[in-house]
Design a protein around this motif. Sequence first.
Motif, mmCIF file in Angstrom:
data_model
loop_
_atom_site.group_PDB
_atom_site.id
_atom_site.type_symbol
_atom_site.label_atom_id
_atom_site.label_comp_id
_atom_site.label_asym_id
_atom_site.label_seq_id
_atom_site.Cartn_x
_atom_site.Cartn_y
_atom_site.Cartn_z
ATOM 1 N N ASN A 234 -44.522 -15.140 32.185
ATOM 2 C CA ASN A 234 -44.102 -16.481 31.766
ATOM 3 C C ASN A 234 -43.534 -16.453 30.340
ATOM 4 N N ASN A 235 -42.403 -17.086 30.153
ATOM 5 C CA ASN A 235 -41.665 -17.099 28.874
ATOM 6 C C ASN A 235 -41.101 -15.736 28.497
ATOM 7 N N ALA A 257 -39.882 -18.595 44.344
ATOM 8 C CA ALA A 257 -40.262 -18.560 42.928
ATOM 9 C C ALA A 257 -39.029 -18.646 42.028
ATOM 10 N N ILE A 258 -37.941 -17.975 42.429
ATOM 11 C CA ILE A 258 -36.711 -17.993 41.632
ATOM 12 C C ILE A 258 -36.014 -19.346 41.745
ATOM 13 N N GLN A 259 -35.986 -19.901 42.962
ATOM 14 C CA GLN A 259 -35.310 -21.178 43.184
ATOM 15 C C GLN A 259 -35.996 -22.329 42.457
ATOM 16 N N GLN A 264 -47.385 -19.713 44.161
ATOM 17 C CA GLN A 264 -48.734 -20.010 44.640
ATOM 18 C C GLN A 264 -49.499 -18.701 44.745
ATOM 19 N N LYS A 265 -50.693 -18.676 44.171
ATOM 20 C CA LYS A 265 -51.538 -17.496 44.312
ATOM 21 C C LYS A 265 -51.960 -17.334 45.769
ATOM 22 N N VAL A 266 -52.188 -16.100 46.181
ATOM 23 C CA VAL A 266 -52.703 -15.845 47.525
ATOM 24 C C VAL A 266 -54.064 -16.539 47.661
ATOM 25 N N ASP A 271 -49.432 -25.244 43.243
ATOM 26 C CA ASP A 271 -48.238 -24.696 42.609
ATOM 27 C C ASP A 271 -48.489 -24.428 41.125
ATOM 28 N N ILE A 272 -47.994 -23.291 40.663
ATOM 29 C CA ILE A 272 -48.049 -22.943 39.235
ATOM 30 C C ILE A 272 -46.614 -22.817 38.737
#
Length: 389
Positions: A234-235, A257-259, A264-266, A271-272
């Motif tokens: 992140n960042n 994730a890119i879009q 989401q963690k398994v 959502d993160i």
Amino acid sequence: MSKILIVEDEDAIRRVLKKVLSEENEKFVIDEAADGVDAVAKIKINNYDLVICDIKMPKKDGIEVLNFIKKFNQEINVIMISGHGDLKTAVEAMRTGAFDYIEKPPDLNNLLTSVRGALKAKVVKSGIKKNKSSTKKGKYEIVGESKKISDLKDLIVKIAPTNAKVLILGPNGSGKELVARQIHLNSLRSDGPFIEVNCAAIPSELIESELFGHLKGSFTSAHKDRTGKFEAANNGTLFLDEIGDMSLSAQSKVLRAIQENKIQKVGSEKDIYVDTRVIAATNKNVKKLIESNIFREDLYHRISVIELNVPKLDDRKEDIPDLISFFINLISAQYDKKNITINEKAIKKLSSFDWPGNVRELRNVVERLLILTESDQITDKDIVKFSGK
């Protein structure tokens, strides 16, 4: 006080963008243009820090506006807004020099992250001349002055300050990781983490946990919560090495994730949000993988906004003397052999060889010669005796 121009032919979207930016910073000076012609007229008489521009507009489209800006004042950063059918045009815009692109309807988190980055980049640009001498090198220097390497360095300087996704292509040992690190080092994210994932080295059943993390108990060996690489980067920058070996299941989640800049963690449905620049690399022909249904075409278009080709060493043999000198200085310091040199005959001998293992193989041979040579100078006889070539 930053000055921003919003170029959008839809009144409703223009109003939303202006409201969001005003709430982000009440000191922003925000102008509006309903078409490309109006935008160009305003750009000519105002000193804008950022232009947010729709791609499809009447009279003059967003690409024409972008081309005008790049000729008029390269210090103005441009964020393009694209519809779902405009992805190829958005990719063209990034290659032309846009800072970023946002899909309609714009995700406000993504938009604000991009705006902050673009305004920060404007400050950096105003203090730095864009040339090779201004690039940071550190211990990840790309050595060589051949035409192909010089062109590659120039591209790195151009794309590093943007948010463009990059796909690095090249054979094993050619230096794809060095290129990724140089992009990160010269980006606005250089203070953030650089996280590398070798997709080929992780079993397919563990790749999703590695990339996105997992919750305790989500599978048999999940004894505690784990942070994934996307979140850890992140960042900063996430380098997906050998992405051509990634499973289709993991590819679909990487695409999301890119879009959406969300993971989401398994074992979790939460959502993160992540702000991560993705750089991918592979030694494979991705288009052939797509034809064989091994690689997702939509993911390919997402990660290949910019494609960089790292040449094999046999295609830039004129760089071999510089590489030898660089490796001797680097490795001799590690082995406390600081007075080792190499004569011209030895350099010519090494330059005459084929190098299927590329720069990595050359480095290994130089290290072997430094260890095994019996004098303070590596000679052509040492090459014959110890190089293994």
